[in-house]
Design a protein around this motif. Structure first.
Motif, PDB file in Angstrom:
ATOM      1  N   VAL A  38       8.381  57.364 -72.872  1.00 54.81           N
ATOM      2  CA  VAL A  38       9.294  56.316 -73.298  1.00 54.81           C
ATOM      3  C   VAL A  38      10.622  56.490 -72.570  1.00 54.81           C
ATOM      4  CG1 VAL A  38       9.924  57.692 -75.336  1.00 54.81           C
ATOM      5  CG2 VAL A  38      10.454  55.270 -75.315  1.00 54.81           C
ATOM      6  N   VAL A  39      11.195  55.330 -72.192  1.00 54.16           N
ATOM      7  CA  VAL A  39      12.464  55.305 -71.480  1.00 54.16           C
ATOM      8  C   VAL A  39      13.396  54.353 -72.209  1.00 54.16           C
ATOM      9  CG1 VAL A  39      13.539  54.440 -69.359  1.00 54.16           C
ATOM     10  CG2 VAL A  39      11.502  55.869 -69.213  1.00 54.16           C
ATOM     11  N   ILE A  45      15.516  44.445 -68.781  1.00 57.75           N
ATOM     12  CA  ILE A  45      14.084  44.205 -68.926  1.00 57.75           C
ATOM     13  C   ILE A  45      13.495  45.264 -69.862  1.00 57.75           C
ATOM     14  CG2 ILE A  45      11.865  44.054 -67.729  1.00 57.75           C
ATOM     15  CD1 ILE A  45      13.406  43.392 -65.155  1.00 57.75           C
ATOM     16  N   GLY A  46      12.723  44.830 -70.839  1.00 60.45           N
ATOM     17  CA  GLY A  46      12.009  45.760 -71.718  1.00 60.45           C
ATOM     18  C   GLY A  46      10.525  45.728 -71.378  1.00 60.45           C
ATOM     19  N   SER A  71      15.998  48.011 -69.908  1.00 57.45           N
ATOM     20  CA  SER A  71      16.593  48.477 -71.151  1.00 57.45           C
ATOM     21  C   SER A  71      15.685  49.542 -71.765  1.00 57.45           C
ATOM     22  CB  SER A  71      16.774  47.312 -72.117  1.00 57.45           C
ATOM     23  OG  SER A  71      15.553  46.593 -72.248  1.00 57.45           O
ATOM     24  N   ARG A  72      14.421  49.182 -71.936  1.00 58.01           N
ATOM     25  CA  ARG A  72      13.441  50.080 -72.548  1.00 58.01           C
ATOM     26  C   ARG A  72      12.149  50.029 -71.744  1.00 58.01           C
ATOM     27  NH1 ARG A  72      17.387  51.146 -76.564  1.00 58.01           N
ATOM     28  NH2 ARG A  72      17.910  49.203 -77.661  1.00 58.01           N
ATOM     29  N   THR A 131      17.821  44.057 -74.743  1.00 59.36           N
ATOM     30  CA  THR A 131      16.732  43.509 -73.933  1.00 59.36           C
ATOM     31  C   THR A 131      16.853  41.996 -73.820  1.00 59.36           C
ATOM     32  OG1 THR A 131      15.289  45.312 -74.623  1.00 59.36           O
ATOM     33  CG2 THR A 131      14.205  43.349 -73.741  1.00 59.36           C
ATOM     34  N   ALA A 132      16.788  41.479 -72.575  1.00 58.83           N
ATOM     35  CA  ALA A 132      16.878  40.028 -72.356  1.00 58.83           C
ATOM     36  C   ALA A 132      15.514  39.417 -72.070  1.00 58.83           C
ATOM     37  CB  ALA A 132      17.824  39.727 -71.198  1.00 58.83           C
TER      38      ALA A 132
END
Lengths: 217, 489
Positions: free
Chosen positions: B139-140, B160-161, B185-186, B211-212
């Motif tokens: 996970v980031v 970006i997620g 983002s994630r 996150t967009a």
């Protein structure tokens, strides 16, 4: 998929029309004389087809006679068609319908997907649809907006505008066809698949000149 | 469905413990600790190891129970499957609310593994712990500089997620992020998705302010209809880009109807995505570039595109690409033609694509771009030809005549101009609220060219070809139209 059976063209049309799918005005006739009488009422030219529960692919079997211009032609065609009936076709009649003319053919229908369930389809090309492959699908139920999107997603957009002196396709009428198919599938769980093929664009209006509904046996 | 508090523990933990840390640099228990520390994670880092060694400067403890209460939210688990039940109980005892399991030997490993996985989920639910994975890569989460994964890279921060059924696709997307500067983002590899699946992560991204746009890779779907219904609700809030592996079964169907034979798996999936407002991409690059475009460009309000080019051929090819999409190469309105006439010699194309035909002076490109983008009949601009001047400058800079003969001065001028053009594209896009996509093969052929480099510095994607810019813009317009037709603000 469970065992299924096809409905006759008239039964298919009746079922779909009950959910708002527009179909051409047509009559059933038991014999050649009655067919000629029906043709007089509808107005020439007409189409005569052999109609029966067991008959799925009329064109392939040569059970359609197009552009019959007078009563004599209707009688002759009717006699020939009745002679072509086989015991597997079940009880048969003659279906007399106005000859719908248009240089554009679409296809619309319903099909069950093993993963997603019932889907509505719209495609270009009528009987050539498989060769052309310009097809869009949505999951049942669809909204009018989904139907609009489907029309916009066909690759062959030029076919939907003004074409060879014919007006642009009536989008509202096409939306009504797709919504009618979706409503039929939603309301009637017996439906396995449906074809409106071809859906001829006549003076801009899509008219289902043939229909085939498959239901669970 | 995990709670938002559990998701917070996974993506924004106050502290992380690597369970099963190792001093062997080839082991997951070392790599994950390394990546966590090297990325500069903001919170506290702990590690467990049966021998209590010091690893990478972290004094390990033998058991989770040796950790302080309330300082750790996430356990990154590299221990064998057989020990994980006890581990989860210990985590619960220390207030840990999320665990990422890299451990194999679960659902992917036959009947016994499946049983172990079912038991693991039941236990996690009982303990109130979110279990990510098992058999996942990590996970980031860039807002807290969290890079808890057993693979590279650590992506740049952005909006970006990512969620993926395949961990390697998380890496693929993030490698493209490193290359282009468009960040994340994630990111999470769902692994076996025993408890949390791709749709769950996307739903979290839907509510996540960092996150967009959601970007996902999926393969097998057990219930495609329910999956897309969930994504539809996310797509009502923000764009979702989907790449699906194994698109077609190729199985021939026994169909009495023409419709049945036309309704192939792939067409049905495509239609289901469109109906859900989900952007479906065919390739890894297309998926990444669509997501990057959603993350960095404003949504177009219509489909009328102007192509602005410094050379004719590029414009022609781009016009061809546009013709295959839902986008329209708009006819230039009279007043815009007249405006551009004031800036260019008469030989310019006077048509869309706007071919400047080498008639530009120092300020022409930003000025014409401004005129085009500001016009009410234009919804988006594709700009071609960035970097040509710097490309020549590079030849001069590396040639044997540099810096004499006035070369130093002209090289600096060329490079400054390309930087200006890239900055103008971003600035005019921001001001007009319209997408302006810059495309040149130099983005990949020579990424250090000052043109593409300045596009990256502006936070935008420099598209490696005009057809890829067209594809990305087409995805944007389809999504914008989907929203507009459904009155989604």
């Amino acid at each position: 998929m469970p065992d299924s059976t096809t409905l006759s063209e008239t039964e298919s049309k009746r079922l779909l029309a009950a959910h708002g799918v527009p179909v051409a005005d047509e009559r059933l006739a038991p014999d050649a004389d009655a067919a000629a009488q029906a043709a007089e009422e509808i107005g020439f030219p007409v189409v005569v087809k052999l109609n029966g529960d067991g008959i799925a692919h009329k064109t392939e079997r040569g059970l359609v006679r197009l552009g019959l211009a007078d009563a004599a032609a209707v009688r002759a065609a009717s006699t020939e068609l009745l002679a072509k009936a086989t015991p597997e076709d079940g009880e048969v009649q003659l279906l007399v319908a106005p000859m719908v003319r248009g240089s554009r053919e679409l296809i619309a229908g319903l099909a069950e997907d093993p993963q997603f369930g019932m889907t509505v389809m719209l495609g270009v090309g009528g009987v050539l649809a498989e060769a052309i492959g310009d097809v869009v699908l949505r999951l049942v139920p669809i909204t009018a907006t989904d139907a609009e999107d489907m029309i916009d997603e066909l690759a062959t957009q030029r076919l939907l505008g003004e074409f060879r002196g014919e007006p642009a396709v009536d989008r509202e009428a096409l939306v009504a066809v797709l919504l009618g198919l979706s409503a039929a599938a939603e309301a009637d769980g017996r439906i396995v698949s449906a074809d409106l093929n071809p859906l001829i664009v006549a003076d801009g209006r899509p008219v289902a000149v043939d229909a085939l509904v498959e239901v669970t046996a | 469905m995990p709670t938002s508090e559990q998701f917070r523990a996974l993506f924004e933990p106050r502290g992380v413990v690597v369970a099963g840390a190792s001093s062997h640099p080839g082991k997951f228990g070392f790599v994950s600790l390394h990546n966590l520390l090297a990325a500069g994670y903001a919170g506290k880092v702990f590690a467990t190891n049966l021998n209590g060694e010091e690893i990478l400067g972290v004094q390990t403890v033998p058991s989770i129970l040796d950790l302080p209460e309330g300082e750790v939210d996430l356990a990154f688990v590299c221990t064998p499957a057989a020990t994980n039940a006890q581990l989860l109980r210990d985590c619960a005892a220390r207030g840990i609310r999320a665990a990422f399991l890299t451990s194999a030997g679960y659902g992917e490993a036959g009947e016994e593994g499946k049983r172990a996985e079912t038991e693991l989920v039941a236990l996690a639910e009982e303990l109130g712990i979110l279990v990510a994975g098992p058999n996942g890569q990590g996970v980031v989460s860039t807002p807290v500089d969290l890079c808890a994964q057993i693979v590279a890279p650590n992506p740049p921060p952005g909006r970006i997620g990512v969620a993926s059924q395949s961990g390697n696709f998380v890496s693929s997307f993030m490698n493209l992020g490193v290359q282009t500067g468009i960040g994340f983002s994630r990111g999470v590899s769902a692994g076996n998705a025993a408890m949390v699946n791709v749709a769950d992560y996307l739903e979290f991204y839907g509510d996540d302010d960092a996150t967009a746009v959601g970007l996902a890779y999926v393969e097998g779907l057990t219930d495609g209809r329910a999956f897309l219904e969930r994504l539809r609700r996310v797509a009502e809030r923000k764009p979702v880009v989907l790449l699906k592996g194994g698109a077609t079964s190729g199985g021939q169907r026994a169909a009495a109807s023409h419709t049945g034979s036309l309704a192939t798996d792939d067409r049905v999936f495509d239609g289901a995505c469109r109906q859900a407002g989900v952007t479906r991409a065919a390739t890894v690059e297309e998926a990444f570039e669509a997501a990057a475009t959603f993350a960095t460009q404003p949504l177009p309000k219509g489909n009328r595109v102007v192509v602005l080019t410094t050379a004719g051929g590029w414009g022609v090819v781009t016009a061809d690409a546009l013709a295959r999409t839902s986008l329209e190469l708009v006819e230039l309105p009279e007043d815009l033609l007249a405006q551009i006439d004031t800036k260019l010699p008469p030989r310019w194309s006077r048509n869309n694509p706007v071919d400047l035909a080498g008639g530009e002076t120092r300020d022409t490109i930003p000025e014409v771009m401004e005129m085009v983008a500001s016009h009410p009949d234009v919804d988006a601009v594709i700009y071609l030809g960035l970097g040509i001047q710097s490309n020549q400058a590079k030849l001069m800079r590396n040639g044997r005549f540099y810096p004499d003969h006035g070369l130093e001065r002209i090289v600096e001028y060329h490079e400054r101009q390309d930087r200006r053009f890239a900055e103008a594209a971003a600035e005019i896009s921001d001001r007009t609220g319209k997408p302006i996509l810059t495309a040149t093969e130099l983005a990949t052929a020579d990424p250090d060219n000052p043109g593409p480099a300045a596009v990256r510095a502006s936070g935008r994607l420099c598209y490696p070809s005009s057809n890829r810019a067209v594809t990305a813009l087409d995805h944007m317009w389809r999504y914008a139209r989907y929203r507009a037709r459904r009155d989604l603000a």
